[in-house]
Design an enzyme around this catalytic site. Sequence first.
Site, PDB file in Angstrom:
ATOM      1  N   ASP A  62       0.829  -1.162  -0.018  1.00  0.00           N
ATOM      2  CA  ASP A  62      -0.132   0.067  -0.149  1.00  0.00           C
ATOM      3  C   ASP A  62       0.874   1.390   0.076  1.00  0.00           C
ATOM      4  O   ASP A  62       0.310   2.391  -0.376  1.00  0.00           O
ATOM      5  CB  ASP A  62      -0.852   0.043   1.302  1.00  0.00           C
ATOM      6  CG  ASP A  62      -0.277  -0.091   2.621  1.00  0.00           C
ATOM      7  OD1 ASP A  62       1.092  -0.251   2.391  1.00  0.00           O
ATOM      8  OD2 ASP A  62      -0.672  -0.248   3.647  1.00  0.00           O
ATOM      9  N   HIS A  63       2.108   1.287   0.480  1.00  0.00           N
ATOM     10  CA  HIS A  63       2.913   2.379   0.422  1.00  0.00           C
ATOM     11  C   HIS A  63       3.657   2.855  -0.954  1.00  0.00           C
ATOM     12  O   HIS A  63       3.589   3.775  -1.138  1.00  0.00           O
ATOM     13  CB  HIS A  63       4.041   2.409   1.529  1.00  0.00           C
ATOM     14  CG  HIS A  63       3.628   2.610   2.938  1.00  0.00           C
ATOM     15  ND1 HIS A  63       2.655   1.797   3.493  1.00  0.00           N
ATOM     16  CD2 HIS A  63       3.832   3.316   4.042  1.00  0.00           C
ATOM     17  CE1 HIS A  63       2.196   1.956   4.683  1.00  0.00           C
ATOM     18  NE2 HIS A  63       2.939   3.167   4.874  1.00  0.00           N
ATOM     19  N   ASP A 117       3.963  -0.894  11.343  1.00  0.00           N
ATOM     20  CA  ASP A 117       3.139   0.534  10.832  1.00  0.00           C
ATOM     21  C   ASP A 117       2.677   1.041  12.211  1.00  0.00           C
ATOM     22  O   ASP A 117       2.011   0.196  12.777  1.00  0.00           O
ATOM     23  CB  ASP A 117       2.355   0.186   9.790  1.00  0.00           C
ATOM     24  CG  ASP A 117       1.990   1.590   9.275  1.00  0.00           C
ATOM     25  OD1 ASP A 117       2.561   1.866   8.253  1.00  0.00           O
ATOM     26  OD2 ASP A 117       1.110   2.356   9.765  1.00  0.00           O
ATOM     27  N   ARG A 377      -0.786  13.027   9.784  1.00  0.00           N
ATOM     28  CA  ARG A 377       0.791  13.691   9.976  1.00  0.00           C
ATOM     29  C   ARG A 377       1.058  14.812   9.226  1.00  0.00           C
ATOM     30  O   ARG A 377       0.767  14.686   8.110  1.00  0.00           O
ATOM     31  CB  ARG A 377       1.875  12.602   9.971  1.00  0.00           C
ATOM     32  CG  ARG A 377       1.815  11.696  11.249  1.00  0.00           C
ATOM     33  CD  ARG A 377       3.176  10.643  10.777  1.00  0.00           C
ATOM     34  NE  ARG A 377       2.988   9.796  12.138  1.00  0.00           N
ATOM     35  CZ  ARG A 377       3.415   8.258  12.182  1.00  0.00           C
ATOM     36  NH1 ARG A 377       3.895   7.953  10.904  1.00  0.00           N
ATOM     37  NH2 ARG A 377       3.182   7.702  13.343  1.00  0.00           N
ATOM     38  N   SER A 532       6.618   7.301  13.004  1.00  0.00           N
ATOM     39  CA  SER A 532       6.424   6.057  12.190  1.00  0.00           C
ATOM     40  C   SER A 532       7.274   4.878  13.271  1.00  0.00           C
ATOM     41  O   SER A 532       8.066   5.101  13.947  1.00  0.00           O
ATOM     42  CB  SER A 532       6.876   6.202  10.871  1.00  0.00           C
ATOM     43  OG  SER A 532       8.243   5.400  10.694  1.00  0.00           O
ATOM     44  N   ARG A 534       9.157   2.868  11.513  1.00  0.00           N
ATOM     45  CA  ARG A 534      10.314   2.525  10.536  1.00  0.00           C
ATOM     46  C   ARG A 534      11.415   2.154  11.381  1.00  0.00           C
ATOM     47  O   ARG A 534      12.019   2.946  11.884  1.00  0.00           O
ATOM     48  CB  ARG A 534      10.154   3.482   9.450  1.00  0.00           C
ATOM     49  CG  ARG A 534      11.018   4.690   9.748  1.00  0.00           C
ATOM     50  CD  ARG A 534      10.898   5.709   8.673  1.00  0.00           C
ATOM     51  NE  ARG A 534       9.513   6.107   8.291  1.00  0.00           N
ATOM     52  CZ  ARG A 534       9.060   7.315   7.782  1.00  0.00           C
ATOM     53  NH1 ARG A 534      10.065   8.275   7.625  1.00  0.00           N
ATOM     54  NH2 ARG A 534       7.706   7.700   7.693  1.00  0.00           N
TER      55      ARG A 534
END
Length: 639
Positions: A62-63, A117, A377, A532, A534
């Site tokens: 999806d990203h 996520d 964000r 995030s 990440r």
Amino acid sequence: MNLSKKIIKRHLVSGVMEVGQEIGLKIDQTLTQDATGTMAYLQFEAMGVPNVKTELSVSYIDHNTLQSGFENADDHKFLQTIAAKYGIIFSPAGTGICHQVHLERFGIPGKTLIGSDSHTPTGGGIGMLSFGAGGLDVACAMAGQPFYITMPKIVKVNLTGKLRPWVSAKDIILELLRLLSVKGGRGKIFEFAGEGVKTLSVPERATITNMGTELGATTTIFPSDEITKDFLKKQSRETVWIELAADKDAQYDEEINIDLNTLDPLIAMPHSPDNVKKVKELKGTKVDQVGIGSCTNSSLADMMLCAKVLKGKKISKDTSLVISPGSRQVMSMLAASGDLFDIIDAGARILECACGPCIGMGQAPKTKAVSLRTFNRNFEGRSGTKDAQVYLCSPEVALAAALTGEITDPCVYFQQKPEIKLPEKFYVNDGHFQMPAKDSLKVEIVRGPNIKPLPIFEKLNDTIKADVVLKVGDNISTDHILPAGAKILPLRSNLPAISEYTFASVDKDFVSRAKLSSNGVIIGADNYGQGSSREHAALAPRYLGIKAVLVKSFARIHLANLINFGIIPLTFADPLDYDKVKLGDKIEFSDIKNIIKNNKELIIKIDGKNIKLNYNFTDRQKEIIFAGGLLNWIKEGIK
Ligand code: MIC
Ligand code: SF4
């Protein structure tokens, strides 16, 4: 007992439910997305487990759906094949944003979910206990390991009353951000209760739980009630429903009261989700771009509102309106009902069902643009345009701006709010999900040139002679540490390449300084690493030789990621000592392993001044740091 504790108790595999203690939870479900998933699955693969051990694991694309080179497509193929091999459901590009799809098709009240996520707590909208985590933690959960967190405080958010027309769920979470700030939720679970809960649909609840992440919260949860049952019934999944609520006399660590009747439409100003004002205070500000979508506001109800409001109207000629429905289910239903026609006819630009502009994957605004987005964000530069002014708001406020070309109070501008009546049954086509292969031996994992092998990190040395290679201020987000966007995101499976962008927007000389030192230390202030999940924000610094990060305080997921990659996270015992350290200072950590192992006092000397540093590691975390990271630790089998 409150609801959070009930679910924790059912999943507790180690520790005790006392605030501040480390607890280990059994994880029922996992999710990954493509930007963090490639690394997570490389790590899972390295663990040598033949099949996932969870009840359900889903890999979403999806990203990275803007395929401007071979990189993203390479990653997608890798993810598709690795899912087939290891027992993971694969959700291909175009099926939708992970959190939206997971809520629609896979989430189950009372279960635990971790996702690579940070917005995984969206699952709290149907009463799941769900957490954002680094990819390595998700890989561990897939391998059957517990997920470790610090037992949080449980905060009751008592909702009373009912929202006025044109005021929405987004305003509830913006109000919480206004009250508490982006660090106000750290170490806390926000559990919603009170009469007001009954007035909120599941998509509205999910908007709130999604953005609880911006509070820095451990997670956010709603009870599972008749409204949840109705949502699951619409999805033809009522069989997974169970009723879940706090006991009548439940105890909480803190309580917040919000009277929904008193809320106004709110908006978060640049460049932080907690910079919240009333929409009416900003009335008349010209708006260049409006974005409706993201995992916060892309449900069918949000999209139907767009259609009903835009029907027969034309958006302002000076404003670009981009809309991304959250899932293929939503998009299909909009197409079938004709609502999509009304949206397109009003002048909106339709994007595919993906994260898109929320993560800077296209639709970067023009120079100095004002962009109103229904996303979660608005960190500086995240949109892809450094000087863009990004505001966060509800679909109601976004629509009023798209039509008028300026910030407009929807309560004043619009007449009667259209009734959004969701269909009895949602259109379900699970055929888009790819089920794991029956015979995993027959599946060959495809690795294009963008997939680079995992680096091997050395163990922690006893003595480290380090240099301060960066000093930053409060609220440094992972978007600052390692930006996303169309150019950098495709490199998530290529650590040597992506590392070159570490702190790119903060200090362009950071990478060369860190490499030159090869034993770097980063100095930060409050809430370091917010945003995030990440893990690249820890992995890339580690790759560049960062050994320790010294700050006033950390954000939860980033702190866990630092430990997972063998970087020592330390805090100043006296926050004023932050001012005593400067770029280029030399720091010697002698006998560091022995000090940490035996919980001895850690004092460093800088320019003749003694500075005391705090740390609070469990034995498990100590071993991980000493091993040079979680993957080494697992491989060594020191358990
Ligand atoms: C985000 O919203 O910042 C992301 C992109 O979804 C991240 C994950 C990532 O960096 O891949 C998140 O929220 O965890
Ligand atoms: Fe995607 Fe944006 Fe949600 Fe992150 S916040 S998962 S980028 S839609």
